[in-house]
Scaffold this active site. Sequence first.
Site, PDB file in Angstrom:
ATOM      1  CE  LYS A  16       4.416  -6.231 -13.732  1.00  0.00           C
ATOM      2  NZ  LYS A  16       5.020  -5.447 -12.646  1.00  0.00           N
ATOM      3  NE  ARG A  88       3.390   3.029 -12.111  1.00  0.00           N
ATOM      4  CZ  ARG A  88       4.092   2.265 -11.288  1.00  0.00           C
ATOM      5  NH1 ARG A  88       3.892   0.969 -11.266  1.00  0.00           N
ATOM      6  NH2 ARG A  88       4.970   2.806 -10.479  1.00  0.00           N
ATOM      7  CG  ASP A 144       4.204   6.232 -10.975  1.00  0.00           C
ATOM      8  OD1 ASP A 144       3.554   5.848  -9.993  1.00  0.00           O
ATOM      9  OD2 ASP A 144       4.496   5.484 -11.934  1.00  0.00           O
ATOM     10  CG  HIS A 202       6.337   1.716  -3.611  1.00  0.00           C
ATOM     11  ND1 HIS A 202       5.050   1.382  -3.996  1.00  0.00           N
ATOM     12  CD2 HIS A 202       7.154   1.131  -4.523  1.00  0.00           C
ATOM     13  CE1 HIS A 202       5.096   0.625  -5.081  1.00  0.00           C
ATOM     14  NE2 HIS A 202       6.369   0.479  -5.431  1.00  0.00           N
ATOM     15  N   GLY A 204       9.849  -1.959  -3.441  1.00  0.00           N
ATOM     16  CA  GLY A 204       9.770  -3.032  -4.434  1.00  0.00           C
ATOM     17  C   GLY A 204      11.086  -3.054  -5.183  1.00  0.00           C
ATOM     18  N   GLY A 322       6.449  -5.149  -2.953  1.00  0.00           N
ATOM     19  CA  GLY A 322       6.982  -6.515  -2.838  1.00  0.00           C
ATOM     20  C   GLY A 322       7.812  -6.792  -1.592  1.00  0.00           C
ATOM     21  CD  GLU A 325       2.249  -5.370  -0.657  1.00  0.00           C
ATOM     22  OE1 GLU A 325       1.789  -6.459  -1.064  1.00  0.00           O
ATOM     23  OE2 GLU A 325       2.118  -4.303  -1.289  1.00  0.00           O
ATOM     24  CG  ASN A 326       5.324 -10.263  -0.047  1.00  0.00           C
ATOM     25  OD1 ASN A 326       4.310 -10.750   0.410  1.00  0.00           O
ATOM     26  ND2 ASN A 326       5.341  -9.571  -1.175  1.00  0.00           N
TER      27      ASN A 326
HETATM   28  P1  ADP Z   1       8.235  -3.984  -8.854  1.00  0.00           P
HETATM   29  O1  ADP Z   1       8.898  -2.699  -8.505  1.00  0.00           O
HETATM   30  O2  ADP Z   1       8.922  -4.728  -9.957  1.00  0.00           O
HETATM   31  O3  ADP Z   1       6.731  -3.922  -8.977  1.00  0.00           O
HETATM   32  P2  ADP Z   1       7.641  -5.590  -6.479  1.00  0.00           P
HETATM   33  O4  ADP Z   1       6.841  -4.596  -5.735  1.00  0.00           O
HETATM   34  O5  ADP Z   1       6.964  -6.741  -7.089  1.00  0.00           O
HETATM   35  O6  ADP Z   1       8.561  -4.878  -7.585  1.00  0.00           O
HETATM   36  O7  ADP Z   1       8.782  -6.112  -5.494  1.00  0.00           O
HETATM   37  C1  ADP Z   1       9.752  -7.011  -5.908  1.00  0.00           C
HETATM   38  C2  ADP Z   1      10.672  -7.307  -4.726  1.00  0.00           C
HETATM   39  O8  ADP Z   1       9.894  -7.887  -3.659  1.00  0.00           O
HETATM   40  C3  ADP Z   1      11.766  -8.297  -5.063  1.00  0.00           C
HETATM   41  O9  ADP Z   1      12.992  -7.898  -4.492  1.00  0.00           O
HETATM   42  C4  ADP Z   1      11.256  -9.562  -4.401  1.00  0.00           C
HETATM   43  O10 ADP Z   1      12.305 -10.435  -4.036  1.00  0.00           O
HETATM   44  C5  ADP Z   1      10.576  -9.027  -3.174  1.00  0.00           C
HETATM   45  N1  ADP Z   1       9.677 -10.049  -2.630  1.00  0.00           N
HETATM   46  C6  ADP Z   1       8.501 -10.476  -3.151  1.00  0.00           C
HETATM   47  N2  ADP Z   1       7.997 -11.510  -2.424  1.00  0.00           N
HETATM   48  C7  ADP Z   1       8.896 -11.748  -1.426  1.00  0.00           C
HETATM   49  C8  ADP Z   1       8.964 -12.674  -0.324  1.00  0.00           C
HETATM   50  N3  ADP Z   1       8.010 -13.587  -0.114  1.00  0.00           N
HETATM   51  N4  ADP Z   1      10.032 -12.591   0.500  1.00  0.00           N
HETATM   52  C9  ADP Z   1      10.992 -11.676   0.293  1.00  0.00           C
HETATM   53  N5  ADP Z   1      10.997 -10.791  -0.713  1.00  0.00           N
HETATM   54  C10 ADP Z   1       9.964 -10.810  -1.561  1.00  0.00           C
END
Ligand code: ADP
Length: 372
Positions: A16, A88, A144, A202, A204, A322, A325-326
């Site tokens: 990335k 990173r 990190d 954090h 993700g 991820g 936030e989401n």
């Molecule tokens: P990485 O550690 O690979 O950078 P991210 O921070 O991108 O990971 O997080 C990925 C996770 O966030 C996945 O489990 C993904 O399903 C979840 N995620 C991202 N967008 C959404 C959403 N809109 N609703 C629920 N989960 C989400």
Amino acid sequence: MIDVLLVLNTGSSSLKFEVFGYDRLDKLAKGKVTGIGTEARLSATIEETGATIDRPLSAHDHDTAMGAVIDLIDRFDDGWRTVATVHRIVHGGVDFVEPVFVTPAILIKLQALIPLAPLHQPYNLAGIAASDRLADAPDIACFDTAFHAGHDPLFQAIPVEKALRDKGIRRYGFHGISYEWISRVLAQEHPDLAEGRVVVGHLGNGASLCAMSNGRSVDTTMGMTALDGLPMGSRTGAIDPGVVTYMLRDLGLSVGEVERTLYEQSGLKGLSGLSNDVKTLIESSDPRAAFALDYFALKVAQHAAMMAVSMGGLDGFVFTAGIGENAPPVRDAILARLSFLQPFRTLVIPTNEERMMAIHGKALVERRARET
Ligand code: ADP
């Protein structure tokens, strides 16, 4: 000619990148190569024009992927000059507690840390090797682990005998670039909370918590490796270490098979038998998906209480990355289990590891310019 910083985050099969203008750190481009070694694709957005690219790519390794990124940058720029490439690096060990210019001697030290992050460090370093293609731009490494470097010895120790501790067995912690970003945002936008005791989640694909007191990390859930603490997309998180010896001795798994199990087949993926992806699990009606999400929320809440003990209280909980936030249902499930610790404030703050790295990169380049 515009001076730019190229920020790279290189994983096992992905690279990335973000391009920042050096003067104002405005984001100029963002993209990634995915599927390196298999079905590689290059996708990117050029911020100024809004132009996007998404196309298959022949990239059998990180070096060819990097070549494609540099070609892309060359084609879109009207004279971008890369001042530095900022990488990173997941593990800085005991030696690297702040960003550095990479030298051959430093590279050797970073290679020696591969056993502590076998699924990340080799690829991070492959990114540095690949950026040799930008011969004039120095490489800068951001770690990190660095944000956690000031931990009290109590939070660093792993209770094995001294001879083993002397071989580097101790806790380090990860996701520090993300936590440092959150610490900055808190200081700027929520100064009262920044001075307090905050658990930052954090959450993700990789997931950890940081106990942040007065803006500094005092404890975190990941340890010597990025396996410890919370269950993750496909990693176990903390488990009874006896499970490992049982797999090795009684189930006859090889070390490589155990490692793959712990890192790639466990966590949400292992528990649900469906997916490592939280969005997929939330949308599923399969009871195994609900069970895996319940387990995740329980473990995040349990570890958050542990972090609160490390700080002697809890004034705020910040969700980021991820899932943080989401995924409101996951946040709600975690907070419901922590309600007995109320009152504390809850915030969602987007992480921005790339910008944090660009800030460090610029500071280092400026410092070198002043000193020479
Ligand atoms: P990485 O550690 O690979 O950078 P991210 O921070 O991108 O990971 O997080 C990925 C996770 O966030 C996945 O489990 C993904 O399903 C979840 N995620 C991202 N967008 C959404 C959403 N809109 N609703 C629920 N989960 C989400």
